[in-house]
Design a protein around this motif. Structure first.
Motif, short mmCIF file in Angstrom:
data_model
loop_
_atom_site.label_atom_id
_atom_site.label_comp_id
_atom_site.label_asym_id
_atom_site.label_seq_id
_atom_site.Cartn_x
_atom_site.Cartn_y
_atom_site.Cartn_z
N HIS A 89 -29.00 11.41 -42.25
CA HIS A 89 -29.02 11.76 -43.67
C HIS A 89 -28.21 10.75 -44.47
N LEU A 90 -28.41 10.75 -45.79
CA LEU A 90 -27.56 9.99 -46.68
C LEU A 90 -26.31 10.81 -46.93
N TRP A 91 -25.12 10.19 -46.87
CA TRP A 91 -23.86 10.93 -46.96
C TRP A 91 -23.26 10.78 -48.35
N ILE A 92 -23.17 11.89 -49.06
CA ILE A 92 -22.71 11.89 -50.45
C ILE A 92 -21.46 12.75 -50.60
N CYS A 142 -18.43 8.00 -46.69
CA CYS A 142 -19.60 8.39 -47.50
C CYS A 142 -20.39 7.16 -47.94
N ASP A 143 -21.68 7.37 -48.18
CA ASP A 143 -22.55 6.30 -48.68
C ASP A 143 -22.47 6.19 -50.19
N ALA A 144 -22.07 7.25 -50.86
CA ALA A 144 -22.00 7.27 -52.32
C ALA A 144 -21.19 8.48 -52.77
N LEU A 145 -20.84 8.48 -54.06
CA LEU A 145 -20.09 9.60 -54.63
C LEU A 145 -20.76 10.05 -55.91
N VAL A 146 -20.77 11.37 -56.12
CA VAL A 146 -21.26 11.96 -57.37
C VAL A 146 -20.13 12.75 -58.00
N ALA A 147 -19.81 12.43 -59.25
CA ALA A 147 -18.76 13.14 -59.98
C ALA A 147 -19.41 14.20 -60.86
N GLY A 164 -11.76 6.85 -57.96
CA GLY A 164 -11.15 5.53 -57.81
C GLY A 164 -11.32 4.98 -56.42
N TYR A 165 -11.19 5.81 -55.40
CA TYR A 165 -11.36 5.37 -54.02
C TYR A 165 -12.78 4.86 -53.80
N ALA A 166 -13.76 5.62 -54.29
CA ALA A 166 -15.16 5.23 -54.11
C ALA A 166 -15.47 3.94 -54.86
N LEU A 167 -14.93 3.79 -56.07
CA LEU A 167 -15.13 2.56 -56.82
C LEU A 167 -14.52 1.37 -56.07
N GLY A 168 -13.36 1.59 -55.48
CA GLY A 168 -12.71 0.53 -54.72
C GLY A 168 -13.49 0.11 -53.50
N ARG A 169 -14.16 1.07 -52.86
CA ARG A 169 -14.99 0.75 -51.70
C ARG A 169 -16.28 0.05 -52.09
N GLY A 170 -16.67 0.19 -53.34
CA GLY A 170 -17.90 -0.45 -53.80
C GLY A 170 -19.16 0.34 -53.52
N PRO A 172 -22.00 3.31 -54.44
CA PRO A 172 -22.53 3.80 -55.72
C PRO A 172 -21.77 5.04 -56.20
N VAL A 173 -21.39 5.04 -57.46
CA VAL A 173 -20.71 6.17 -58.07
C VAL A 173 -21.54 6.64 -59.26
N PHE A 174 -22.16 7.80 -59.14
CA PHE A 174 -22.93 8.39 -60.22
C PHE A 174 -22.14 9.57 -60.80
N SER A 175 -22.46 9.93 -62.02
CA SER A 175 -21.82 11.11 -62.62
C SER A 175 -22.89 12.02 -63.20
N VAL A 176 -22.61 13.31 -63.15
CA VAL A 176 -23.48 14.31 -63.76
C VAL A 176 -22.72 14.90 -64.94
N ARG A 177 -23.22 14.65 -66.15
CA ARG A 177 -22.56 15.16 -67.35
C ARG A 177 -22.85 16.65 -67.50
#
Length: 300
Positions: A89-92, A142-147, A164-170, A172-177
């Motif tokens: 699976h993709l790990w989020i 994780c493969d990506a992070l969703v805020a 910040g940790y996910a951004l530092g790892r490079g 994908p960081v998505f956000s749900v408004r």
């Protein structure tokens, strides 16, 4: 200090995992800067290319490359992931406020339909485990992070550090408004409007984004192929056939696996129109198929 064999294996494997979603040009630039080999032509996938190119790196450059990619050794590595991740699976990582854990859990279930395994701290950490340690493991692998941006998200030390940790790892960081807009360093990252929207629609939109994103599309393509080949119903085969037709990445080994599915999986074989569509995909994505099959019929 010299690296242990275990550290070298972990570094090499995770370097390949981190670099393989990038373009060939980007990978060659990075490998070249750290003294690894590169090749003008390659007949296999990007993961095996990276593994081969870094095979001869000495400990110093290997560790520098690993540091550049924020790779750490230990049990919680891509090569030996924590037990809360589902293989294949993709790990989020779902970053959320504790008071909104119900919504996070609902999104977790909705994403699972697409082959996405989500980490929700309040659901996935066993009562007797170290809270912070498990969160760090999830963030490292994780493969990506969703805020999930509810009001007060930016006031939580935990959620800010997770992003910040996910951004530092490079990754994908998505956000749900939901109740507030993206802010700070991830304000320019891709955002999804989740306000008053059904959780299943949000999950589908995230799935589409991961299918196309340069850093997740390769793994997501593998997931789509895996799920299609193991389809358990005619409906599932039809749904996944559409995703196969829209693959962002094509690997030579997909041809054999897809043909095996339309021959041996009855749910795929007898799903109306699916075998024909899959053959069309193979012919479009693998032009050599046409040449080879035509030449096989030639009497000379």
């Amino acid at each position: 200090m010299a690296l242990t064999p275990s550290e070298r294996v972990t570094y090499k494997t995770e370097i390949a995992h981190r670099l393989s979603p990038l373009s060939w040009a980007e990978v060659d630039v990075i490998l070249g800067e750290f003294g690894a080999d590169t090749a003008a032509t390659w007949n296999s996938d990007l993961f095996s290319y990276v593994v081969t190119m870094i095979k001869g790196l000495s400990d110093g450059p290997l560790q520098q490359l690993a540091n550049h990619l924020n790779i750490e050794t230990g049990e919680d590595s891509v090569a030996d992931p924590p037990k809360f991740w589902t293989e294949g699976h993709l790990w989020i990582f779902l970053s959320h406020l504790a008071k909104h854990k119900v919504f996070a859990s609902e999104l977790q279930l909705a994403l699972a339909v697409y082959g996405i395994c989500s980490f929700v701290a309040h659901e996935d950490i066993e009562p007797d485990t170290e809270w912070q340690e498990e969160i760090e493991k999830a963030l490292r692998t994780c493969d990506a992070l969703v805020a999930l941006l509810n009001e007060g998200f930016n006031e939580s030390t935990w959620t800010d550090q997770e992003v910040g940790y996910a951004l530092g790892r490079g990754v994908p960081v998505f956000s749900v408004r939901l109740e507030m807009a993206p802010y700070g360093l991830f304000g320019k990252k891709q955002a999804f409007n989740g306000k008053a929207k059904d959780v299943n629609i949000i999950a589908k939109e995230l799935c589409e984004a991961y299918r196309k994103h340069p850093k997740t599309r390769q793994k997501f393509s593998d997931i789509i192929i895996d799920r299609f080949c193991s389809s358990g119903s005619f409906w599932e085969a039809k749904e996944l056939c559409s995703q196969v037709e829209e693959l962002e990445i094509w690997k030579p080994e997909y041809k054999g696996r897809l043909r095996d599915a339309i021959t041996n999986n009855s749910q795929v074989k007898y799903s109306w129109g699916v075998p024909e569509k899959i053959e069309s995909v193979i012919l479009q994505r693998d032009p050599d198929t046409i040449t080879n099959e035509n030449s096989a019929e030639m009497p000379f």
